[in-house]
Enzyme design. Sequence first.
Site, short mmCIF file in Angstrom:
data_model
loop_
_atom_site.label_atom_id
_atom_site.label_comp_id
_atom_site.label_asym_id
_atom_site.label_seq_id
_atom_site.Cartn_x
_atom_site.Cartn_y
_atom_site.Cartn_z
N SER A 104 0.83 -1.20 0.00
CA SER A 104 0.00 0.00 0.00
C SER A 104 0.86 1.26 0.00
O SER A 104 1.66 1.46 -0.89
CB SER A 104 -0.97 -0.04 1.18
OG SER A 104 -1.98 0.92 1.03
N ASP A 249 -2.31 6.14 -4.11
CA ASP A 249 -1.17 5.40 -3.56
C ASP A 249 -0.84 4.23 -4.49
O ASP A 249 -1.52 4.03 -5.51
CB ASP A 249 -1.47 4.95 -2.13
CG ASP A 249 -2.62 3.97 -2.02
OD1 ASP A 249 -3.44 3.91 -2.97
OD2 ASP A 249 -2.72 3.26 -1.01
N ASP A 251 -1.31 1.04 -4.67
CA ASP A 251 -2.29 0.01 -5.03
C ASP A 251 -3.68 0.59 -5.31
O ASP A 251 -4.64 -0.13 -5.49
CB ASP A 251 -2.36 -1.08 -3.96
CG ASP A 251 -2.91 -0.58 -2.63
OD1 ASP A 251 -2.63 0.58 -2.27
OD2 ASP A 251 -3.61 -1.35 -1.94
N ASP A 253 -6.01 2.35 -3.64
CA ASP A 253 -7.19 2.29 -2.78
C ASP A 253 -7.32 3.54 -1.89
O ASP A 253 -8.27 3.65 -1.11
CB ASP A 253 -7.22 1.01 -1.93
CG ASP A 253 -6.10 0.93 -0.90
OD1 ASP A 253 -5.20 1.80 -0.90
OD2 ASP A 253 -6.12 -0.03 -0.09
#
Length: 462
Positions: A104, A249, A251, A253
Amino acid sequence: MALIKSISGIRGTIGGKAGDGLTPIDVVKYAAAFGTWVLQQTNNNTIVIGRDARLSGDMVSRLVAATLQGLGIHVIDLGLSTTPTVEMAVPAKNAGGGIILTASHNPKQWNALKLLNNKGEFISDADGQLVLALGDSEAFDFAPVTKLGSYTTDDTFLQTHINTILALPLVDKDAIKAKNFRVVVDAVNSCGGFAVPMLLEQLGVEIIEKLFCEPTGDFAHNPEPLPENLREIAKTMEKGSFDLGIVVDPDVDRLALVNEDGTMFGEEYTLVAVADYVLQQNGGGNTVSNLSSTRALRDVTEKHGGQYAAAAVGEVNVVNKMKETNAIIGGEGNGGIIYPELHYGRDSLVGIALFLSHLAKTDLTMTRLRASYPSYFISKNKIELTPEINTDQVLVEMEKRYAKQPVNTIDGVKIEFDKEWVHLRKSNTEPIIRIYAESDSNATADHLANKIIGDIKEIISK
């Protein structure tokens, strides 16, 4: 080096000795543990995997895929993908679970195995404990050579994800296209670099300025989308005639937005603005965020006649509370939008589509839209304690001290003072109490936090 095992997955820095960092041995062990758990719980031998672009991603992905095949599991690999795309693919592919290979917002030396159940949602605390126990006991039973799992790739599912977003009733492509938005995207050299422009183009956005959109995994700045890490996009917005900036970010999310003048819209206000739009279009409804998120979501929810509920920190807790309260929108104050009509997971792509629909229909600039919401400021602090101090007892004493105020203890101690609040949470890994305080100015939020820190010091000095 660090290796952190929790219900949200197995996270660590790459390299070092087994058990100290996220080494190949640790990757194999916990991939085998999760695969074993999926086989035991679902009797389904298909698992979807996908990864962000970080430097270790390909290595970790190959280790995970081979380990799952060794258990007799059929692997569907989405390759470079987003967390919400993998989440949606799990039920769409009738899989027993999913693994997202991403750390993340953590820096490039980190990676992680994030674990999904057969609904494409993060596994529960109880299930997480079972997976960790399987890993620690190494209770794996690998398949014989004639029953090894298969491996297939699918690089089309991101388009399926985007198609589903475009088909949502509240995503207004015509309104967005008519505004001729000029947008800057900062994707920190990960998967948002292709996913976000792909979405924007299909929404009818023609002018897309790309910053750090090559998915090399060599992050151009600290990947957490906080103001201090977003200086480049702020400068670009100041110099050009752009309508908004979009930051995700690695990933995809978490979603942060930048105003037309280069100032920050405020990560906490991503959810507030999207919720305002969804509630307005639906004629009200319930919302959920975690205890450390801004009160502005509650204000907006009540303005539309709905009810707001707070959940313990953590996506799985927010999702459970949303299901319990039949919330139509929710998420976390870190820019995480959860829109159940699409799926129960934080999703920057649906957040972008809903926000642009909202911005187009209000006919406001970013700064004017932000000014239309209640202004709150959160002060984030921590107090370090010595190991011999009983942190839980300190929190109990704080709860007693403020017993006359509304107090929530589902996750640490949250104390409310009219429209101000303070939230105390202990760290699970070190003797620290984190202190979040919110008020209508930075100064008063800091003052409230310092008052609480003074109370804690008084308690531990007795």
